[in-house]
Design a protein around this motif. Structure first.
Motif, PDB file in Angstrom:
ATOM      1  N   ASP A   1       0.845  -1.197   0.000  1.00  0.00           N
ATOM      2  CA  ASP A   1       0.000   0.000   0.000  1.00  0.00           C
ATOM      3  C   ASP A   1       0.882   1.250   0.000  1.00  0.00           C
ATOM      4  N   PRO A   2       0.626   2.219  -0.909  1.00  0.00           N
ATOM      5  CA  PRO A   2       1.510   3.396  -1.010  1.00  0.00           C
ATOM      6  C   PRO A   2       1.676   4.154   0.298  1.00  0.00           C
ATOM      7  N   ALA A   3       0.612   4.266   1.102  1.00  0.00           N
ATOM      8  CA  ALA A   3       0.740   4.981   2.380  1.00  0.00           C
ATOM      9  C   ALA A   3       1.668   4.246   3.331  1.00  0.00           C
ATOM     10  N   VAL A   4       1.626   2.925   3.308  1.00  0.00           N
ATOM     11  CA  VAL A   4       2.521   2.117   4.140  1.00  0.00           C
ATOM     12  C   VAL A   4       3.942   2.185   3.598  1.00  0.00           C
ATOM     13  N   LEU A   5       4.063   2.131   2.275  1.00  0.00           N
ATOM     14  CA  LEU A   5       5.396   2.147   1.658  1.00  0.00           C
ATOM     15  C   LEU A   5       6.142   3.436   1.971  1.00  0.00           C
ATOM     16  N   ASP A   6       5.467   4.586   1.908  1.00  0.00           N
ATOM     17  CA  ASP A   6       6.152   5.846   2.226  1.00  0.00           C
ATOM     18  C   ASP A   6       6.641   5.860   3.674  1.00  0.00           C
ATOM     19  N   ALA A   7       5.851   5.308   4.585  1.00  0.00           N
ATOM     20  CA  ALA A   7       6.295   5.227   5.983  1.00  0.00           C
ATOM     21  C   ALA A   7       7.490   4.285   6.117  1.00  0.00           C
ATOM     22  N   LEU A   8       7.460   3.157   5.407  1.00  0.00           N
ATOM     23  CA  LEU A   8       8.594   2.230   5.454  1.00  0.00           C
ATOM     24  C   LEU A   8       9.860   2.895   4.920  1.00  0.00           C
ATOM     25  N   ARG A   9       9.737   3.638   3.842  1.00  0.00           N
ATOM     26  CA  ARG A   9      10.913   4.349   3.312  1.00  0.00           C
ATOM     27  C   ARG A   9      11.489   5.297   4.364  1.00  0.00           C
ATOM     28  N   LEU A  10      10.605   6.004   5.042  1.00  0.00           N
ATOM     29  CA  LEU A  10      11.050   6.930   6.085  1.00  0.00           C
ATOM     30  C   LEU A  10      11.732   6.172   7.218  1.00  0.00           C
ATOM     31  N   GLY A  11      11.179   5.035   7.597  1.00  0.00           N
ATOM     32  CA  GLY A  11      11.787   4.238   8.656  1.00  0.00           C
ATOM     33  C   GLY A  11      13.130   3.663   8.249  1.00  0.00           C
ATOM     34  N   VAL A  12      13.224   3.163   7.019  1.00  0.00           N
ATOM     35  CA  VAL A  12      14.488   2.584   6.550  1.00  0.00           C
ATOM     36  C   VAL A  12      15.573   3.655   6.483  1.00  0.00           C
ATOM     37  N   HIS A  13      15.209   4.859   6.075  1.00  0.00           N
ATOM     38  CA  HIS A  13      16.201   5.937   6.061  1.00  0.00           C
ATOM     39  C   HIS A  13      16.764   6.162   7.460  1.00  0.00           C
ATOM     40  N   GLN A  14      15.924   6.172   8.461  1.00  0.00           N
ATOM     41  CA  GLN A  14      16.394   6.377   9.830  1.00  0.00           C
ATOM     42  C   GLN A  14      17.302   5.234  10.284  1.00  0.00           C
ATOM     43  N   ILE A  15      16.954   4.017   9.909  1.00  0.00           N
ATOM     44  CA  ILE A  15      17.745   2.855  10.316  1.00  0.00           C
ATOM     45  C   ILE A  15      19.091   2.818   9.599  1.00  0.00           C
ATOM     46  N   MET A  16      19.100   3.099   8.301  1.00  0.00           N
ATOM     47  CA  MET A  16      20.301   2.885   7.494  1.00  0.00           C
ATOM     48  C   MET A  16      21.193   4.113   7.349  1.00  0.00           C
TER      49      MET A  16
ATOM     50  N   VAL B   1       2.289   4.254  10.670  1.00  0.00           N
ATOM     51  CA  VAL B   1       1.507   3.337   9.853  1.00  0.00           C
ATOM     52  C   VAL B   1       0.166   3.039  10.512  1.00  0.00           C
ATOM     53  N   ARG B   2       0.169   2.860  11.829  1.00  0.00           N
ATOM     54  CA  ARG B   2      -1.081   2.572  12.538  1.00  0.00           C
ATOM     55  C   ARG B   2      -2.087   3.710  12.327  1.00  0.00           C
ATOM     56  N   ARG B   3      -1.605   4.966  12.435  1.00  0.00           N
ATOM     57  CA  ARG B   3      -2.510   6.100  12.254  1.00  0.00           C
ATOM     58  C   ARG B   3      -2.960   6.254  10.803  1.00  0.00           C
ATOM     59  N   ALA B   4      -2.084   5.913   9.865  1.00  0.00           N
ATOM     60  CA  ALA B   4      -2.398   6.135   8.448  1.00  0.00           C
ATOM     61  C   ALA B   4      -3.175   4.986   7.821  1.00  0.00           C
ATOM     62  N   ALA B   5      -2.908   3.746   8.276  1.00  0.00           N
ATOM     63  CA  ALA B   5      -3.466   2.592   7.558  1.00  0.00           C
ATOM     64  C   ALA B   5      -4.072   1.523   8.462  1.00  0.00           C
ATOM     65  N   GLY B   6      -4.011   1.687   9.775  1.00  0.00           N
ATOM     66  CA  GLY B   6      -4.660   0.734  10.655  1.00  0.00           C
ATOM     67  C   GLY B   6      -3.727  -0.299  11.257  1.00  0.00           C
ATOM     68  N   ALA B   7      -4.274  -1.072  12.209  1.00  0.00           N
ATOM     69  CA  ALA B   7      -3.476  -2.020  12.985  1.00  0.00           C
ATOM     70  C   ALA B   7      -2.866  -3.142  12.142  1.00  0.00           C
ATOM     71  N   PRO B   8      -3.615  -3.800  11.217  1.00  0.00           N
ATOM     72  CA  PRO B   8      -2.989  -4.879  10.444  1.00  0.00           C
ATOM     73  C   PRO B   8      -1.769  -4.406   9.658  1.00  0.00           C
ATOM     74  N   ALA B   9      -1.876  -3.226   9.049  1.00  0.00           N
ATOM     75  CA  ALA B   9      -0.742  -2.692   8.298  1.00  0.00           C
ATOM     76  C   ALA B   9       0.431  -2.383   9.215  1.00  0.00           C
ATOM     77  N   SER B  10       0.143  -1.927  10.433  1.00  0.00           N
ATOM     78  CA  SER B  10       1.234  -1.622  11.359  1.00  0.00           C
ATOM     79  C   SER B  10       1.983  -2.888  11.757  1.00  0.00           C
ATOM     80  N   GLY B  11       1.273  -4.016  11.854  1.00  0.00           N
ATOM     81  CA  GLY B  11       1.950  -5.281  12.154  1.00  0.00           C
ATOM     82  C   GLY B  11       2.890  -5.683  11.034  1.00  0.00           C
ATOM     83  N   PHE B  12       2.457  -5.495   9.802  1.00  0.00           N
ATOM     84  CA  PHE B  12       3.320  -5.774   8.650  1.00  0.00           C
ATOM     85  C   PHE B  12       4.550  -4.870   8.673  1.00  0.00           C
ATOM     86  N   ALA B  13       4.342  -3.580   8.912  1.00  0.00           N
ATOM     87  CA  ALA B  13       5.462  -2.644   8.954  1.00  0.00           C
ATOM     88  C   ALA B  13       6.439  -3.010  10.057  1.00  0.00           C
TER      89      ALA B  13
END
Length: 453
Positions: free
Chosen positions: A74-89, A106-118
């Protein structure tokens, strides 16, 4: 969306991805609206631009860790993941903090199931070092160019275009240096409008532009406001492009000038200040209403009224046949020369965009030449070194017109510059000039000067 540095960065990333927004225009407004402290504003800026610059690399890491292609996320989840990976790497932020804060986004933008995936994806990424992830994704590359693309976060087609542009100057060996410069945040560069403002004492001068200086840190907006817009943020290459037109030949009193594609107005402001100094008349044109509004804002700093029309540049030039002494054609382009300031351009454009752009560029330049009086000069400028947008367009004009001669733009820039410039002579022997981030510290601005016979 919640405020704070990460929330503002995420909101910007979503707007860039979903709405084709420009980060350099949107982010300052969101920072101001959120009331961020200076420290949080710096963090937000770094998170936003760092994530945009290295998006291609981060997508490869995310795809590997998630075991699925990023276009299936999901694009909303993907943008959050990109932001998280930048912080990690790529930052000193603790991995556990980066994971937790991103999962909350992710939880606020896309809900609990998506946050578990993230959470699962980011924890998988945080278990290995950035070096291990880079080695892993580079091993998956199918060619040397793809490997370089993953390492430097540039699409393969952009790498090949930049290599060809450098090779045209006999400097293909500088490619990796250029790609590295594209991924560095540029210094804040200011311009003092000639005849209307002086460079403030204590600020270092730019090496080439006689109008430029460095701010040395901090928010430039208070400086701009105090000067009523007569000190302004502007890349040194843009300053030199405007001056190349006004100083290519002595100005005669009463000359008539046209800025044909004026938005957002930085070069227009310099032309206007120069017009006042030489008692010339300037007209500006910009097709896109929002950008025309920015031109009017830029001209508000000038103590003389200048007209700004909103027409197709080809029509505007045709209506002024044989009327102008100098015309600036700062043509719409791929923007591959401004990837330091607009990193999203590398992911937004594709090779399919180039033919349409080059056709438009040639039509604008041809129309501008037709609007010149005999002996008049046009500056053809692009913020792209792509050969199709530079020498290719000039070659098309030379084939179709016999009434123009190309001036030596490199010699003009040397005469304007405060210090000698390393401007390579292109293999075609023309007088065009190409600036580079790694060589000059500017955007990769292309400048050609043509005189109508």
């Amino acid at each position: 969306m919640s405020g704070g540095a990460r929330g503002v960065a995420y909101e910007t990333l979503r707007a860039v991805d979903a709405d084709d927004a420009y980060a350099n225009l949107l982010l300052p407004r969101l920072i101001e609206r959120a009331g961020l402290s200076e420290a949080d504003a710096r963090l937000t800026t770094e998170l936003t631009y760092g994530t945009l610059r290295r998006r291609g690399t981060y997508d490869a890491v995310i795809a590997s860790a998630a075991d699925r292609a990023v276009d299936r996320i999901d694009p909303a989840v993907l943008d959050a993941l990109r932001l998280g990976v930048h912080q990690i790497m790529s930052t000193r932020i603790a991995s556990h903090a980066a994971v937790y804060e991103t999962v909350q986004l992710v939880r606020r933008a896309a809900g609990a199931p998506a946050s578990g995936f993230a959470n699962a994806v980011l924890r998988r990424i945080s278990r290995d070092t950035p070096g291990e992830w880079m080695a892993r994704i580079e091993q998956s590359a199918r060619s040397d160019d793809e490997r370089l693309a993953l390492r430097t976060a540039h699409p393969v087609w952009v790498i090949r275009a930049l290599r060809r542009a450098l090779a045209a100057e006999g400097r293909a060996a500088e490619l990796e240096e250029l790609l590295g410069a594209d991924n560095q945040a540029p210094q804040v560069t200011m311009a003092a409008l000639p005849g209307l403002a002086d460079i403030p004492e204590g600020h270092p001068r730019t090496p080439y532009s006689p109008l430029g200086f460095r701010l040395g840190g901090g928010d430039p907006e208070p400086v701009v406001r105090r000067s009523r817009g007569r000190l302004r943020v502007q890349d040194e290459g843009s300053q030199l492009a405007a001056l190349a037109l006004t100083r290519a030949a002595p100005v005669r009193e009463g000359e008539r000038w046209l800025d044909l594609c004026a938005g957002p107005g930085g070069k227009t402001a310099i032309l206007a200040a120069e017009a006042i100094a030489h008692d010339a008349r300037l007209e500006a044109n910009e097709l896109v209403p929002a950008r025309a509004g920015l031109v009017r804002q830029a001209l508000a700093a000038i103590p003389r009224r200048f007209s700004v029309t909103e027409e197709d540049g080809r029509t505007r030039a045709a209506d002024g046949a044989d009327a102008y002494d100098r015309i600036l054609v700062d043509a719409p382009c791929t923007g591959l020369g401004a990837l330091r300031r607009r990193p999203e351009a590398r992911w937004r454009k594709s090779p399919a965009d180039v033919p349409e752009l080059t056709g438009l560029q040639a039509e604008l330049l041809d129309a501008a030449i037709g609007a010149l009086r005999p002996g008049g000069i046009v500056a053809y400028v692009t913020c792209s070194p792509h050969l199709a947008e530079t020498s290719g367009v000039l070659a098309e004009i030379r084939r179709s017109r016999s009434d123009v001669e190309q001036l030596d733009a490199r010699a003009v820039l040397q005469s304007v510059s405060r210090a000698p410039m390393d401007l390579a002579a292109p293999e075609d022997g023309s007088g065009r000039a190409q600036l580079w981030p790694h060589r000059h510290g500017t955007d990769a601005m292309f400048i050609a000067l043509l005189r109508r016979g």
